[in-house]
Design a protein around this motif. Structure first.
Motif, PDB file in Angstrom:
ATOM      1  N   LYS A  62      57.878  41.707   3.854  1.00 25.94           N
ATOM      2  CA  LYS A  62      57.348  40.217   5.004  1.00 25.94           C
ATOM      3  C   LYS A  62      57.558  41.205   6.377  1.00 25.94           C
ATOM      4  CE  LYS A  62      57.501  35.666   5.693  1.00 25.94           C
ATOM      5  NZ  LYS A  62      58.387  35.360   6.275  1.00 25.94           N
ATOM      6  N   ALA A  63      58.935  41.369   6.093  1.00 21.31           N
ATOM      7  CA  ALA A  63      59.413  42.099   7.833  1.00 21.31           C
ATOM      8  C   ALA A  63      58.627  43.210   7.909  1.00 21.31           C
ATOM      9  CB  ALA A  63      60.408  42.334   7.503  1.00 21.31           C
ATOM     10  N   TRP A  64      58.344  44.299   7.443  1.00 23.12           N
ATOM     11  CA  TRP A  64      57.642  45.316   7.533  1.00 23.12           C
ATOM     12  C   TRP A  64      56.338  45.048   8.120  1.00 23.12           C
ATOM     13  CZ3 TRP A  64      59.128  49.553   3.477  1.00 23.12           C
ATOM     14  CH2 TRP A  64      60.726  49.538   4.084  1.00 23.12           C
ATOM     15  N   ASN A  65      55.988  44.239   7.397  1.00 26.38           N
ATOM     16  CA  ASN A  65      54.155  43.958   7.444  1.00 26.38           C
ATOM     17  C   ASN A  65      53.503  43.315   9.034  1.00 26.38           C
ATOM     18  OD1 ASN A  65      52.578  44.577   5.183  1.00 26.38           O
ATOM     19  ND2 ASN A  65      53.444  42.871   3.958  1.00 26.38           N
ATOM     20  N   GLU A  66      54.926  42.641   9.259  1.00 25.55           N
ATOM     21  CA  GLU A  66      54.792  41.626  10.079  1.00 25.55           C
ATOM     22  C   GLU A  66      54.977  42.861  11.238  1.00 25.55           C
ATOM     23  OE1 GLU A  66      56.656  37.655   8.294  1.00 25.55           O
ATOM     24  OE2 GLU A  66      57.734  38.611  10.325  1.00 25.55           O
ATOM     25  N   TYR A  67      55.727  43.842  11.323  1.00 18.91           N
ATOM     26  CA  TYR A  67      56.006  44.657  12.037  1.00 18.91           C
ATOM     27  C   TYR A  67      55.083  45.580  12.688  1.00 18.91           C
ATOM     28  CZ  TYR A  67      60.701  43.665  11.143  1.00 18.91           C
ATOM     29  OH  TYR A  67      62.134  43.603  10.858  1.00 18.91           O
ATOM     30  N   GLY A  68      53.888  45.505  11.627  1.00 17.67           N
ATOM     31  CA  GLY A  68      52.516  46.340  11.675  1.00 17.67           C
ATOM     32  C   GLY A  68      52.821  47.429  10.550  1.00 17.67           C
ATOM     33  N   VAL A  69      53.691  48.065   9.596  1.00 20.84           N
ATOM     34  CA  VAL A  69      53.812  48.839   9.160  1.00 20.84           C
ATOM     35  C   VAL A  69      52.804  48.486   7.295  1.00 20.84           C
ATOM     36  CG1 VAL A  69      55.202  50.360   7.078  1.00 20.84           C
ATOM     37  CG2 VAL A  69      56.469  48.877   9.234  1.00 20.84           C
ATOM     38  N   LYS A  70      52.542  50.190   7.806  1.00 14.01           N
ATOM     39  CA  LYS A  70      50.826  49.938   6.308  1.00 14.01           C
ATOM     40  C   LYS A  70      51.070  50.431   5.414  1.00 14.01           C
ATOM     41  CE  LYS A  70      47.671  49.690   9.420  1.00 14.01           C
ATOM     42  NZ  LYS A  70      48.519  48.587  10.695  1.00 14.01           N
ATOM     43  N   SER A  71      50.601  49.846   4.365  1.00 19.44           N
ATOM     44  CA  SER A  71      51.399  50.841   2.779  1.00 19.44           C
ATOM     45  C   SER A  71      49.639  51.836   1.976  1.00 19.44           C
ATOM     46  CB  SER A  71      50.827  49.397   1.752  1.00 19.44           C
ATOM     47  OG  SER A  71      50.131  49.363   1.859  1.00 19.44           O
TER      48      SER A  71
END
Ligand SMILES: [Zn+2]
Length: 491
Positions: A62-71
């Motif tokens: 969830k944190a990575w998504n909020e940071y703008g990290v892509k999958s």
């Protein structure tokens, strides 16, 4: 005049200092809050495939998504599913070769395999190894179909615990591909037999290679007595052996690696990945964690091992997502390190990007810290990045140390080895330890490793140093490679 010049100099140097010490877009309050959640009692020690571990995974993703990290397109989301089996020790096993008997109680260990009760010819095949690159083929001229293959543990080049453990899966495949019904290895590892026996006599967790087509033949180790009936005599004569196995129950479970992607800004270098990794699992609660707990505190919170690494990885993710470097960055929070680096092994064997595009692994994992002026690089001297790592620390006032306990083989005891074993230059970036002593063991894998025992000013600096190291490496000009000292991992 002179004083003016001095003044100018002072102003200039202050300016330069400011210019050199980078601003980070994560705060002390943020890394503190992250660590306090990851290490909270609510997560119950984050044992692999437990509910608490999944809660940690959700938090990180969830944190990575909020940071703008892509999958990654290959993964369909942030998680890479990792299949495990929980294996109970075998109920019965017996191997008879001539007048020699090997039994579970004394001198036989069964690691894998289905039920069998059969007589078969036995063939000795050296280390049971094949390596086309250097011409090794221990199976040359041998017909092993329907037979029991006997080999020596480890590789022709060595039998350190890592040589032994890292080659187990491939050796089973090599024997299975050639039609063997079982692979039994003469135990020649530099660890006491009782240690291996103790490990495989308990319930244990292993990767479920049914899921990626691994071998299913009977696989075990035998301890030779006297003058090595296995390796010497079999070389000359053929034998018939009797092998019986009644395996223990197996349960299939799943856990996840969390994987993120930050695309690089340089048109050419973005095809190279710098892999940042940290394991987020720990050992759980009560007996699962060993003997060191009390009724008052039975949760192994794993604040240091490896809550700190997770928080550093999250900090780097936030910074690099906001300021992407030239090379692309892969973020990997891995499961099952405490089970034997299984999550990172699965990732390395089933990578969602071509492994030959992964140019470096900066892992972060540690046993704790007893110096707030340092960080350690396990693998110092092995790659051409030492200068960059020193520089990363110095921007936040931390000095770099090497391996604090070379005799403990720490380099091969964290996830960096899963990538080094594939030839990818790799190091482990760990909190500062000047010597492995009581101040470290007080918390390392102890129930006392709680989040209220952390110096949060140091945590912030450590996260900054790790982030800065990732940034420098991902922007580095020129090739990243092993040094001569590290060349044994070159592939
Ligand atoms: Zn660890």
């Amino acid at each position: 005049m002179k004083s003016f010049l001095l003044l100018a100099f002072n102003t200039l140097s202050i300016f330069c200092l400011n210019a050199q010490s980078p601003a980070f877009n994560f705060t002390k309050a943020e890394v503190e809050a992250n660590l306090k959640y990851i290490a909270s009692d609510e997560l119950q020690g984050r044992r692999t495939a437990s509910k608490g571990e999944q809660m940690a995974a959700d938090f990180i993703a969830k944190a990575w998504n909020e940071y703008g990290v892509k999958s990654l397109p290959a993964l369909n989301g942030s998680f890479q599913k990792v299949p495990f089996k929980i294996v109970q020790p075998p109920k019965d096993a017996l191997l008879t070769i001539g007048d020699k008997t090997f039994s579970l109680k004394d001198n036989l260990l069964i690691i894998n395999g289905s039920q069998i009760d059969q007589q078969a010819p036995i063939v000795f095949a050296g280390h049971g190894w094949v390596d086309e690159a250097d011409g090794t083929n221990d199976y040359k001229g041998l017909d092993v179909k329907g037979k029991i293959v006997v080999t020596i543990t480890g590789l022709p080049t060595g039998n350190t615990p890592n040589d032994v453990f890292a080659s187990m899966k491939r050796k089973q495949e090599l024997a299975s591909e050639r039609g063997a019904i079982a692979l039994i290895e003469a135990y020649r590892m530099g660890l006491p037999w009782q240690f291996a026996q103790g490990f495989f006599k308990q319930e244990r967790m292993d990767l479920d290679h049914d899921a990626d087509g691994g071998a299913r033949i009977v696989y075990g180790w035998a301890k030779e007595q006297g003058e090595g009936v296995i390796s010497t005599k079999l070389n000359q004569t053929s034998h018939i052996a009797a092998l019986k196995l009644v395996p223990g129950a197996e349960e299939k479970v799943y856990a996840s690696n969390i994987v993120g992607h930050i695309e690089g800004t340089d048109e050419v270098l973005r095809n190279e990945f710098v892999l940042l990794s940290a394991h987020y699992d720990h050992v759980g609660t009560g007996k699962q964690g060993g003997a060191a707990y009390t009724p008052q505190d039975s949760i192994f919170n794993g604040t240091r091992d490896n809550g700190i690494g997770v928080v550093a990885l999250m900090a780097a993710a936030k910074e690099l997502a906001a300021n992407p470097p030239k090379r692309s960055v892969l973020l990997l929070a891995c499961t099952a390190e405490e089970m034997g680096m299984l999550g990172s092994q699965w990732f390395a064997d089933n990578s969602p990007v071509p492994l030959d595009q992964v140019v470096f692994n900066l892992n972060t994992d540690g046993a704790g810290y007893n110096s707030t002026a340092h960080f350690n690089v396990i693998g110092k001297g092995l790659t051409n990045l030492d200068e960059d790592l020193v520089k990363a620390g110095s921007t936040v006032g931390l000095s770099m140390l090497g391996d604090p306990a070379p005799e403990q083989n720490l380099y091969e005891r964290s996830d960096n080895i899963s990538f080094a074993a594939k030839g990818i230059p790799a190091v482990d970036f760990a909190p500062g330890i000047t010597a492995m002593d009581e101040s470290v063991f007080k918390y390392y894998h102890q129930a006392a490793d709680n989040a209220d025992s952390i110096d949060y000013d140091y945590l912030l600096k450590f996260c900054q140093a790790y982030t800065q190291a990732a940034m420098l490496i991902a922007n580095k000009e020129g090739k990243i490679e092993w040094t001569n000292e590290g060349s044994k991992y070159r592939r």
